[in-house]
Design a protein around this motif. Sequence first.
Motif, PDB file in Angstrom:
ATOM      1  N   LYS A  92       0.818  -1.214   0.000  1.00 33.90           N
ATOM      2  CA  LYS A  92       0.000   0.000   0.000  1.00 33.90           C
ATOM      3  C   LYS A  92       0.855   1.270   0.000  1.00 33.90           C
ATOM      4  CE  LYS A  92      -4.169  -1.724   0.017  1.00 33.90           C
ATOM      5  NZ  LYS A  92      -4.836  -1.739  -1.290  1.00 33.90           N
ATOM      6  N   GLU A  93       2.164   1.112  -0.122  1.00 35.02           N
ATOM      7  CA  GLU A  93       3.051   2.267   0.007  1.00 35.02           C
ATOM      8  C   GLU A  93       3.466   2.857  -1.343  1.00 35.02           C
ATOM      9  OE1 GLU A  93       7.341   3.373   2.049  1.00 35.02           O
ATOM     10  OE2 GLU A  93       6.554   1.320   2.234  1.00 35.02           O
ATOM     11  N   ALA A  94       3.288   4.159  -1.486  1.00 33.20           N
ATOM     12  CA  ALA A  94       3.728   4.856  -2.696  1.00 33.20           C
ATOM     13  C   ALA A  94       5.241   5.028  -2.658  1.00 33.20           C
ATOM     14  CB  ALA A  94       3.049   6.221  -2.778  1.00 33.20           C
ATOM     15  N   LYS A  95       5.919   4.640  -3.738  1.00 37.31           N
ATOM     16  CA  LYS A  95       7.388   4.656  -3.741  1.00 37.31           C
ATOM     17  C   LYS A  95       7.964   5.881  -4.448  1.00 37.31           C
ATOM     18  CE  LYS A  95       8.368   0.907  -1.473  1.00 37.31           C
ATOM     19  NZ  LYS A  95       9.063   1.024  -0.176  1.00 37.31           N
ATOM     20  N   TYR A  96       7.225   6.470  -5.355  1.00 34.50           N
ATOM     21  CA  TYR A  96       7.708   7.676  -6.044  1.00 34.50           C
ATOM     22  C   TYR A  96       6.640   8.749  -5.914  1.00 34.50           C
ATOM     23  CZ  TYR A  96      11.389   4.760  -7.933  1.00 34.50           C
ATOM     24  OH  TYR A  96      12.473   3.912  -8.052  1.00 34.50           O
ATOM     25  N   VAL A  97       6.889   9.714  -5.034  1.00 30.95           N
ATOM     26  CA  VAL A  97       5.903  10.748  -4.723  1.00 30.95           C
ATOM     27  C   VAL A  97       6.452  12.108  -5.152  1.00 30.95           C
ATOM     28  CG1 VAL A  97       4.770  11.962  -2.810  1.00 30.95           C
ATOM     29  CG2 VAL A  97       4.865   9.458  -2.812  1.00 30.95           C
ATOM     30  N   GLY A  98       5.632  12.876  -5.848  1.00 32.85           N
ATOM     31  CA  GLY A  98       6.033  14.219  -6.251  1.00 32.85           C
ATOM     32  C   GLY A  98       5.913  14.422  -7.748  1.00 32.85           C
ATOM     33  N   ARG A  99       6.270  15.626  -8.197  1.00 33.20           N
ATOM     34  CA  ARG A  99       6.171  15.981  -9.606  1.00 33.20           C
ATOM     35  C   ARG A  99       7.471  15.666 -10.336  1.00 33.20           C
ATOM     36  NH1 ARG A  99       4.639  22.111  -8.584  1.00 33.20           N
ATOM     37  NH2 ARG A  99       5.953  21.597  -6.801  1.00 33.20           N
ATOM     38  N   VAL A 100       7.345  14.995 -11.475  1.00 34.40           N
ATOM     39  CA  VAL A 100       8.520  14.741 -12.302  1.00 34.40           C
ATOM     40  C   VAL A 100       8.955  16.078 -12.924  1.00 34.40           C
ATOM     41  CG1 VAL A 100       9.474  13.413 -14.217  1.00 34.40           C
ATOM     42  CG2 VAL A 100       7.667  12.412 -12.786  1.00 34.40           C
ATOM     43  N   GLY A 101      10.211  16.396 -12.805  1.00 35.80           N
ATOM     44  CA  GLY A 101      10.718  17.679 -13.295  1.00 35.80           C
ATOM     45  C   GLY A 101      10.781  18.737 -12.203  1.00 35.80           C
ATOM     46  N   VAL A 102      10.201  18.445 -11.049  1.00 35.99           N
ATOM     47  CA  VAL A 102      10.267  19.369  -9.905  1.00 35.99           C
ATOM     48  C   VAL A 102      10.914  18.607  -8.729  1.00 35.99           C
ATOM     49  CG1 VAL A 102       9.010  20.975  -8.404  1.00 35.99           C
ATOM     50  CG2 VAL A 102       8.199  20.554 -10.753  1.00 35.99           C
ATOM     51  N   GLU A 103      10.110  17.857  -7.976  1.00 26.70           N
ATOM     52  CA  GLU A 103      10.691  17.107  -6.843  1.00 26.70           C
ATOM     53  C   GLU A 103      11.456  15.864  -7.311  1.00 26.70           C
ATOM     54  OE1 GLU A 103       7.332  19.502  -5.409  1.00 26.70           O
ATOM     55  OE2 GLU A 103       7.309  17.860  -6.844  1.00 26.70           O
ATOM     56  N   LEU A 104      11.084  15.324  -8.468  1.00 27.17           N
ATOM     57  CA  LEU A 104      11.712  14.093  -8.967  1.00 27.17           C
ATOM     58  C   LEU A 104      12.361  14.342 -10.329  1.00 27.17           C
ATOM     59  CD1 LEU A 104       8.896  11.446  -8.238  1.00 27.17           C
ATOM     60  CD2 LEU A 104      10.874  11.996  -6.807  1.00 27.17           C
ATOM     61  N   SER A 105      13.424  13.610 -10.604  1.00 26.14           N
ATOM     62  CA  SER A 105      14.091  13.709 -11.911  1.00 26.14           C
ATOM     63  C   SER A 105      13.348  12.871 -12.953  1.00 26.14           C
ATOM     64  CB  SER A 105      15.522  13.200 -11.790  1.00 26.14           C
ATOM     65  OG  SER A 105      15.502  11.805 -11.533  1.00 26.14           O
ATOM     66  N   VAL A 106      13.705  13.082 -14.212  1.00 24.05           N
ATOM     67  CA  VAL A 106      13.150  12.253 -15.284  1.00 24.05           C
ATOM     68  C   VAL A 106      13.525  10.788 -15.068  1.00 24.05           C
ATOM     69  CG1 VAL A 106      13.273  11.785 -17.771  1.00 24.05           C
ATOM     70  CG2 VAL A 106      13.022  14.135 -16.957  1.00 24.05           C
ATOM     71  N   ALA A 107      14.732  10.553 -14.584  1.00 28.76           N
ATOM     72  CA  ALA A 107      15.154   9.158 -14.324  1.00 28.76           C
ATOM     73  C   ALA A 107      14.283   8.521 -13.245  1.00 28.76           C
ATOM     74  CB  ALA A 107      16.623   9.122 -13.910  1.00 28.76           C
ATOM     75  N   GLU A 108      13.966   9.291 -12.204  1.00 32.14           N
ATOM     76  CA  GLU A 108      13.089   8.750 -11.159  1.00 32.14           C
ATOM     77  C   GLU A 108      11.670   8.538 -11.701  1.00 32.14           C
ATOM     78  OE1 GLU A 108      14.855  10.473  -6.995  1.00 32.14           O
ATOM     79  OE2 GLU A 108      14.186  11.964  -8.461  1.00 32.14           O
ATOM     80  N   GLY A 109      11.213   9.445 -12.537  1.00 30.40           N
ATOM     81  CA  GLY A 109       9.904   9.262 -13.165  1.00 30.40           C
ATOM     82  C   GLY A 109       9.868   7.991 -13.994  1.00 30.40           C
ATOM     83  N   SER A 110      10.945   7.701 -14.694  1.00 27.96           N
ATOM     84  CA  SER A 110      11.013   6.484 -15.505  1.00 27.96           C
ATOM     85  C   SER A 110      10.959   5.240 -14.617  1.00 27.96           C
ATOM     86  CB  SER A 110      12.306   6.475 -16.325  1.00 27.96           C
ATOM     87  OG  SER A 110      12.307   7.556 -17.226  1.00 27.96           O
ATOM     88  N   LYS A 111      11.644   5.297 -13.481  1.00 28.93           N
ATOM     89  CA  LYS A 111      11.588   4.162 -12.558  1.00 28.93           C
ATOM     90  C   LYS A 111      10.165   3.979 -12.019  1.00 28.93           C
ATOM     91  CE  LYS A 111      16.410   4.473 -11.077  1.00 28.93           C
ATOM     92  NZ  LYS A 111      17.308   4.945  -9.995  1.00 28.93           N
ATOM     93  N   ALA A 112       9.489   5.070 -11.787  1.00 29.08           N
ATOM     94  CA  ALA A 112       8.099   5.000 -11.326  1.00 29.08           C
ATOM     95  C   ALA A 112       7.212   4.345 -12.387  1.00 29.08           C
ATOM     96  CB  ALA A 112       7.582   6.398 -10.981  1.00 29.08           C
ATOM     97  N   ALA A 113       7.430   4.721 -13.647  1.00 29.12           N
ATOM     98  CA  ALA A 113       6.630   4.145 -14.742  1.00 29.12           C
ATOM     99  C   ALA A 113       6.905   2.645 -14.872  1.00 29.12           C
ATOM    100  CB  ALA A 113       6.933   4.867 -16.053  1.00 29.12           C
ATOM    101  N   TYR A 114       8.171   2.270 -14.718  1.00 26.86           N
ATOM    102  CA  TYR A 114       8.545   0.847 -14.794  1.00 26.86           C
ATOM    103  C   TYR A 114       7.873   0.063 -13.669  1.00 26.86           C
ATOM    104  CZ  TYR A 114      11.593  -3.283 -15.056  1.00 26.86           C
ATOM    105  OH  TYR A 114      12.083  -4.567 -15.169  1.00 26.86           O
ATOM    106  N   MET A 115       7.897   0.638 -12.468  1.00 29.75           N
ATOM    107  CA  MET A 115       7.309  -0.035 -11.308  1.00 29.75           C
ATOM    108  C   MET A 115       5.788  -0.184 -11.482  1.00 29.75           C
ATOM    109  SD  MET A 115       7.906   1.066  -7.353  1.00 29.75           S
ATOM    110  CE  MET A 115       7.766  -0.186  -6.057  1.00 29.75           C
ATOM    111  N   ALA A 116       5.131   0.846 -11.976  1.00 24.53           N
ATOM    112  CA  ALA A 116       3.692   0.748 -12.259  1.00 24.53           C
ATOM    113  C   ALA A 116       3.449  -0.316 -13.323  1.00 24.53           C
ATOM    114  CB  ALA A 116       3.150   2.109 -12.706  1.00 24.53           C
ATOM    115  N   GLY A 117       4.345  -0.390 -14.296  1.00 29.59           N
ATOM    116  CA  GLY A 117       4.231  -1.397 -15.351  1.00 29.59           C
ATOM    117  C   GLY A 117       4.316  -2.817 -14.798  1.00 29.59           C
TER     118      GLY A 117
END
Lengths: 157, 157, 157
Positions: C49-74
């Motif tokens: 139930k825990e969110a692992k990537y929280v925040g805005r991509v390009g602000v609090e998170l990098s594009v690389a972190e956003g990509s990891k978030a997309a992979y994890m959701a996938g």
Amino acid sequence: MSVNGKAEQRLRDLGIELPPAPTPFGAYVEAVQSGNLLFISGMLPTAGKEAKYVGRVGVELSVAEGSKAAYMAGLNGLAVAKEYLGSLDKVTRVVRLGVSITSSSEFKEHPKVADAASELYESVFGKEKTSSRIVVGSSSLPLGCAVLLEVILEVEA
Amino acid sequence: MSVNGKAEQRLRDLGIELPPAPTPFGAYVEAVQSGNLLFISGMLPTAGKEAKYVGRVGVELSVAEGSKAAYMAGLNGLAVAKEYLGSLDKVTRVVRLGVSITSSSEFKEHPKVADAASELYESVFGKEKTSSRIVVGSSSLPLGCAVLLEVILEVEA
Amino acid sequence: MSVNGKAEQRLRDLGIELPPAPTPFGAYVEAVQSGNLLFISGMLPTAGKEAKYVGRVGVELSVAEGSKAAYMAGLNGLAVAKEYLGSLDKVTRVVRLGVSITSSSEFKEHPKVADAASELYESVFGKEKTSSRIVVGSSSLPLGCAVLLEVILEVEA
């Protein structure tokens, strides 16, 4: 069963010339058919790889510019459908148009912007094939574009 | 095959009176059927043409108000489905609910807002027909509304 | 008709271990099949139930972190599909991936983030089953997550 399929004739009558179908910006394809449904990828107001309407509608761009962006995305969607199907006469119904509009929280004129795409599809496919529609405001869109258009078509088997 | 179709009876048992089905704000229709899928246009918390919940949930509006907006959009979706189908007993499954919530970037309580629509549909169609769901935050929605609801239903052929 | 269904073998070859399938945060189910289409609920970059990537991509998170978030959701989407279907070999096509990315209005690198999910699905199902795609920026997402993934699969009847 193309008795009612007059889309190609209508395109000519309206003097609409379709642009080259856009090509993907990533690891996807522009159209996938499953059964009678043709799912088209998110269409942007692009010419080739270049974004033509960049910014938020109601802030950097006017509602009129947003409408032009929606129309341009709509033409790109027709180009993808034609490339995939060979002829737009194979479209039996426009099932769904989804319009995302980059905007601030004050924006309220979504229907005006979306209608530029909806009216294009009505003029090409006829009012009897008019779509359902979802319109939302987005914080941002790919390449900074002002509008993204989702299209689901019903096509001949 | 309406053996399990008790939605109309449930509506009566719950004392739910559906509003008049909303009419389009632009060049689209409120429902399109393709095969067994009924795609309903984006439903808003409107009465007639008037938006009833305007603003961002978590900023101008509370989570409780957002939930009421989602419920109201849900009722409008039921009204569209009933007008199109004649009877809600023809619904064999709620396939998808999509909930867009106008919000700032700090908002996190999307499931609470969306559940007001989901629980309405569960109470009318039964838990065995519960939907899949997508919930996102929007920068803005048509007419300034707080919530927009997408509905895809599976219906008898 | 699983002649081309090599997804389970590919998963093993790639050394991908699927997480436990996520469970709903509200009144919905994680997957609904209608005809040959499997609609999966919005997948988040969550573990349990825990969110692992929280925040805005390009602000609090990098594009690389956003990509990891997309992979994890996938991965979560694959886990839901496997739980529902029993085997990913029953997937005949990835029809649609929809990627919502929490972002400010300046963000433009949506395709890079979305590709992390798209490339995962291509590697598991093969390029001949590549999806259509919609990518948008969201003002916020459930639990504050950076990415939400919509998946529609075509599956054996």
